[in-house]
Scaffold this active site. Structure first.
Site, PDB file in Angstrom:
ATOM      1  N   GLY A   1       0.786  -1.237   0.000  1.00  0.00           N
ATOM      2  CA  GLY A   1       0.000   0.000   0.000  1.00  0.00           C
ATOM      3  C   GLY A   1       0.813   1.280   0.000  1.00  0.00           C
ATOM      4  O   GLY A   1       0.241   2.379   0.136  1.00  0.00           O
ATOM      5  N   GLN A   2       2.133   1.175  -0.180  1.00  0.00           N
ATOM      6  CA  GLN A   2       2.934   2.402  -0.224  1.00  0.00           C
ATOM      7  C   GLN A   2       2.477   3.269  -1.391  1.00  0.00           C
ATOM      8  O   GLN A   2       2.048   2.755  -2.421  1.00  0.00           O
ATOM      9  CB  GLN A   2       4.429   2.070  -0.399  1.00  0.00           C
ATOM     10  CG  GLN A   2       5.072   1.437   0.813  1.00  0.00           C
ATOM     11  CD  GLN A   2       5.009  -0.089   0.761  1.00  0.00           C
ATOM     12  OE1 GLN A   2       4.138  -0.642   0.109  1.00  0.00           O
ATOM     13  NE2 GLN A   2       5.908  -0.739   1.456  1.00  0.00           N
ATOM     14  N   ARG A   3       2.613   4.558  -1.220  1.00  0.00           N
ATOM     15  CA  ARG A   3       2.142   5.493  -2.236  1.00  0.00           C
ATOM     16  C   ARG A   3       2.644   5.125  -3.641  1.00  0.00           C
ATOM     17  O   ARG A   3       1.906   5.161  -4.619  1.00  0.00           O
ATOM     18  CB  ARG A   3       2.576   6.917  -1.876  1.00  0.00           C
ATOM     19  CG  ARG A   3       1.919   7.986  -2.720  1.00  0.00           C
ATOM     20  CD  ARG A   3       2.265   9.357  -2.214  1.00  0.00           C
ATOM     21  NE  ARG A   3       1.660   9.652  -0.925  1.00  0.00           N
ATOM     22  CZ  ARG A   3       0.395  10.009  -0.747  1.00  0.00           C
ATOM     23  NH1 ARG A   3      -0.409  10.109  -1.782  1.00  0.00           N
ATOM     24  NH2 ARG A   3      -0.084  10.268   0.455  1.00  0.00           N
TER      25      ARG A   3
END
Ligand code: G3D
Length: 189
Positions: A70-72
């Site tokens: 879910g990292q940008r």
């Protein structure tokens, strides 16, 4: 009956479901999957791409859970995993209220994507163990409001507080997910 429904029903006869697990980084997605697989929850490392984990549900269904980072920098790739998704699990960190605006923007984009239309949506408010007992309902209310859950109309949606540390509500989460898919696909019989 549409082709997609036919294909999904066939998959269901094969007793397989594809579950896509998304949410901001650090929400606890991998920990939840590890708890369900009876693995050491404290040994998690950040998911740098995606991993597919298979859970046998009551020895009847096989749930293929796609746990996507879910990292940008990874979020633009989420859409590559939408196709053939039967059910969506969105994980929110109950202890990161300051991240709710970012979380809402990402959730809005996900639920409005046509490729996910119809998929059940389970919002897991994780890390509820980190919230004082007396504050939990308030935190849940704030999260539901800030994420605009009431405005989501194109998915059958349920919100559940949970904890990957204590396992609270995680069996219920699987029950809801499987039942929602089963009911929806057999509705066309
Ligand atoms: P992600 O897969 O969504 O990125 P992870 O999240 O599963 O990697 O978890 C991120 C951090 O949150 C981890 O801590 C993990 O131990 C913690 N965490 C996950 N679930 C829970 C929970 O239910 N309760 C609490 N209190 N913490 C949780 P670290 O310290 O390794 O970053």
């Amino acid at each position: 009956m549409g082709l997609l429904t036919t294909l999904r029903k066939q998959k269901l006869k094969d007793k397989e479901m594809r579950v896509l697990m998304l949410g901001l980084d650090n929400a606890g997605k991998t920990s939840i999957v590890r708890y369900l697989l009876k693995e050491d929850v404290l040994a998690v490392a950040p998911t740098l791409g995606f991993s597919i984990r298979t859970i046998a549900y009551k020895n009847i269904y096989t749930l293929n859970i796609w746990d996507v980072g879910g990292q940008r920098s990874l979020r633009p790739f989420w859409r590559n995993y939408y196709e053939k998704t039967d059910s969506l699990i969105w994980v929110v960190d109950a202890s990161a209220i300051d991240r709710l605006p970012d979380c809402r923007a990402e959730l809005d984009a996900v639920v409005s994507d046509d490729r996910l239309t119809g998929a059940g949506l389970l919002v897991l408010v994780n890390k509820i163990d980190a919230i004082e007992e007396g504050d939990r309902q308030h935190v849940l209310d704030v999260i539901e409001l800030e994420l605009g859950i009431a405005d989501i109309v194109n998915h059958t949606c349920k919100v559940l507080p949970c904890s990957a540390y204590t396992g609270e509500n995680l069996d219920l989460a699987l029950d809801w997910t499987v039942e929602e898919v089963r009911e929806r696909l057999y509705m066309f019989d």
